[in-house]
Every structure is written in structure tokens, then in C-alpha cells.
Design a protein around this motif. Structure first.
Motif, PDB file in Angstrom:
ATOM      1  N   VAL A   3      37.083  39.266  42.592  1.00 37.57           N
ATOM      2  CA  VAL A   3      36.282  39.822  41.502  1.00 37.57           C
ATOM      3  C   VAL A   3      36.774  39.292  40.161  1.00 37.57           C
ATOM      4  CG1 VAL A   3      35.661  41.939  40.278  1.00 37.57           C
ATOM      5  CG2 VAL A   3      35.610  41.896  42.762  1.00 37.57           C
ATOM      6  N   LEU A   4      38.088  39.183  39.965  1.00 34.52           N
ATOM      7  CA  LEU A   4      38.593  38.685  38.695  1.00 34.52           C
ATOM      8  C   LEU A   4      38.211  37.227  38.473  1.00 34.52           C
ATOM      9  CD1 LEU A   4      42.083  40.410  38.371  1.00 34.52           C
ATOM     10  CD2 LEU A   4      39.993  40.900  37.111  1.00 34.52           C
ATOM     11  N   HIS A   5      38.168  36.434  39.526  1.00 32.10           N
ATOM     12  CA  HIS A   5      37.708  35.058  39.390  1.00 32.10           C
ATOM     13  C   HIS A   5      36.220  35.022  39.031  1.00 32.10           C
ATOM     14  CE1 HIS A   5      41.440  34.030  41.561  1.00 32.10           C
ATOM     15  NE2 HIS A   5      41.380  32.969  40.766  1.00 32.10           N
ATOM     16  N   GLU A   6      35.457  35.894  39.649  1.00 35.65           N
ATOM     17  CA  GLU A   6      34.039  35.995  39.332  1.00 35.65           C
ATOM     18  C   GLU A   6      33.850  36.439  37.877  1.00 35.65           C
ATOM     19  OE1 GLU A   6      30.106  37.623  41.585  1.00 35.65           O
ATOM     20  OE2 GLU A   6      31.844  38.944  41.609  1.00 35.65           O
ATOM     21  N   LEU A   7      34.643  37.411  37.454  1.00 30.71           N
ATOM     22  CA  LEU A   7      34.583  37.869  36.069  1.00 30.71           C
ATOM     23  C   LEU A   7      34.922  36.737  35.107  1.00 30.71           C
ATOM     24  CD1 LEU A   7      36.285  41.359  36.391  1.00 30.71           C
ATOM     25  CD2 LEU A   7      33.934  40.926  35.693  1.00 30.71           C
ATOM     26  N   ALA A   8      35.904  35.920  35.460  1.00 33.58           N
ATOM     27  CA  ALA A   8      36.282  34.789  34.611  1.00 33.58           C
ATOM     28  C   ALA A   8      35.113  33.823  34.442  1.00 33.58           C
ATOM     29  CB  ALA A   8      37.499  34.074  35.194  1.00 33.58           C
ATOM     30  N   GLU A   9      34.307  33.675  35.477  1.00 26.14           N
ATOM     31  CA  GLU A   9      33.121  32.820  35.388  1.00 26.14           C
ATOM     32  C   GLU A   9      32.080  33.427  34.442  1.00 26.14           C
ATOM     33  OE1 GLU A   9      32.285  29.857  37.073  1.00 26.14           O
ATOM     34  OE2 GLU A   9      34.387  29.753  37.657  1.00 26.14           O
ATOM     35  N   VAL A  10      31.992  34.742  34.413  1.00 22.16           N
ATOM     36  CA  VAL A  10      30.963  35.429  33.627  1.00 22.16           C
ATOM     37  C   VAL A  10      31.394  35.620  32.175  1.00 22.16           C
ATOM     38  CG1 VAL A  10      29.628  37.578  33.398  1.00 22.16           C
ATOM     39  CG2 VAL A  10      30.070  36.617  35.662  1.00 22.16           C
ATOM     40  N   ILE A  11      32.629  36.070  31.952  1.00 19.36           N
ATOM     41  CA  ILE A  11      33.058  36.431  30.590  1.00 19.36           C
ATOM     42  C   ILE A  11      34.228  35.599  30.078  1.00 19.36           C
ATOM     43  CG2 ILE A  11      32.182  38.794  30.719  1.00 19.36           C
ATOM     44  CD1 ILE A  11      35.068  39.716  31.290  1.00 19.36           C
ATOM     45  N   GLY A  12      34.716  34.679  30.885  1.00 22.03           N
ATOM     46  CA  GLY A  12      35.831  33.852  30.453  1.00 22.03           C
ATOM     47  C   GLY A  12      37.165  34.351  30.987  1.00 22.03           C
ATOM     48  N   HIS A  13      38.097  33.433  31.093  1.00 22.00           N
ATOM     49  CA  HIS A  13      39.411  33.714  31.675  1.00 22.00           C
ATOM     50  C   HIS A  13      40.163  34.787  30.900  1.00 22.00           C
ATOM     51  CE1 HIS A  13      43.749  32.979  32.202  1.00 22.00           C
ATOM     52  NE2 HIS A  13      43.400  32.865  33.465  1.00 22.00           N
ATOM     53  N   ILE A  17      41.338  38.454  32.306  1.00 16.55           N
ATOM     54  CA  ILE A  17      42.753  38.864  32.328  1.00 16.55           C
ATOM     55  C   ILE A  17      42.915  40.202  31.609  1.00 16.55           C
ATOM     56  CG2 ILE A  17      45.043  38.321  31.402  1.00 16.55           C
ATOM     57  CD1 ILE A  17      44.396  36.710  33.862  1.00 16.55           C
ATOM     58  N   LYS A  18      42.269  40.331  30.469  1.00 15.13           N
ATOM     59  CA  LYS A  18      42.348  41.579  29.704  1.00 15.13           C
ATOM     60  C   LYS A  18      41.831  42.757  30.522  1.00 15.13           C
ATOM     61  CE  LYS A  18      41.528  42.919  24.974  1.00 15.13           C
ATOM     62  NZ  LYS A  18      40.831  42.570  23.743  1.00 15.13           N
ATOM     63  N   LEU A  19      40.703  42.569  31.208  1.00  8.04           N
ATOM     64  CA  LEU A  19      40.178  43.633  32.075  1.00  8.04           C
ATOM     65  C   LEU A  19      41.165  43.975  33.179  1.00  8.04           C
ATOM     66  CD1 LEU A  19      36.378  42.989  32.729  1.00  8.04           C
ATOM     67  CD2 LEU A  19      37.430  44.957  31.654  1.00  8.04           C
ATOM     68  N   GLY A  20      41.725  42.949  33.816  1.00  9.36           N
ATOM     69  CA  GLY A  20      42.698  43.173  34.887  1.00  9.36           C
ATOM     70  C   GLY A  20      43.927  43.918  34.403  1.00  9.36           C
ATOM     71  N   GLN A  21      44.394  43.580  33.214  1.00 10.14           N
ATOM     72  CA  GLN A  21      45.577  44.239  32.663  1.00 10.14           C
ATOM     73  C   GLN A  21      45.313  45.698  32.312  1.00 10.14           C
ATOM     74  OE1 GLN A  21      46.382  41.587  29.403  1.00 10.14           O
ATOM     75  NE2 GLN A  21      47.894  40.431  30.587  1.00 10.14           N
ATOM     76  N   HIS A  22      44.146  45.969  31.773  1.00 12.65           N
ATOM     77  CA  HIS A  22      43.836  47.330  31.334  1.00 12.65           C
ATOM     78  C   HIS A  22      43.226  48.211  32.421  1.00 12.65           C
ATOM     79  CE1 HIS A  22      44.319  45.462  27.374  1.00 12.65           C
ATOM     80  NE2 HIS A  22      44.603  46.680  26.966  1.00 12.65           N
ATOM     81  N   LEU A  23      42.486  47.602  33.342  1.00 12.28           N
ATOM     82  CA  LEU A  23      41.754  48.402  34.321  1.00 12.28           C
ATOM     83  C   LEU A  23      41.998  47.965  35.759  1.00 12.28           C
ATOM     84  CD1 LEU A  23      38.339  48.556  32.408  1.00 12.28           C
ATOM     85  CD2 LEU A  23      40.093  50.330  32.518  1.00 12.28           C
ATOM     86  N   GLY A  24      43.029  47.168  36.001  1.00 14.21           N
ATOM     87  CA  GLY A  24      43.333  46.703  37.350  1.00 14.21           C
ATOM     88  C   GLY A  24      43.566  47.864  38.304  1.00 14.21           C
TER      89      GLY A  24
END
Length: 71
Positions: A3-13, A17-24
Motif C-alpha cells: 500500500v505504501l508503494h501504491e501511495l508513493a505512486e499516487v501522492i509521491g514518495h 513516508i509521512k503517512l507511514g510515519q504518522h499513521l502506520g
């Protein structure tokens, strides 16, 4: 693809990373329509939060805790 790789494709790396750090580790609902008061807007800004909303349109996503590696 995670999902984080998919998110990186949609909103950028960096934003993924910020989403993963705050909401992982969290199951997150992405609304059909993003509002200024949504927590994702506070975290990412309206433009990126709207990109998530346009892509996921009402889905729940499970955010992993692992960092995304730059390709």
C-alpha cells in the motif's frame, strides 16, 4: 505492491513516508470527497489529500509500518 508503494505512486514518495510515519499500522478510510477539515488535509495538504480521495474513492486502506524505499 504494498500500500505504501501504491501511495508513493499516487501522492509521491515523501508524502507516502509521512503517512507511514504518522499513521502506520492503521486502517484508514479515504472519503469520496475530501474536506478542508479532514485529518489527511492537515497532514498532507489539500492537493495531496484530494489525490488520495480521487484514487481510492471511499475505500479503506491498511497502512504498513515499513518505510518505502526510493526506486
Amino acid at each position: 505492491m504494498s500500500v505504501l508503494h501504491e501511495l508513493a505512486e499516487v501522492i509521491g514518495h515523501d508524502a507516502a513516508i509521512k503517512l507511514g510515519q504518522h499513521l502506520g499500522g492503521v486502517r484508514l478510510y479515504i472519503p469520496h470527497q475530501m474536506t478542508d477539515s479532514h485529518a489527511l488535509v492537515a497532514l498532507l495538504g489539500l492537493d495531496l489529500a484530494q489525490k488520495l480521495s480521487n484514487y481510492y474513492q471511499g475505500e479503506h486502506i491498511e497502512l504498513e509500518r515499513e518505510p518505502v524505499q526510493k526506486a
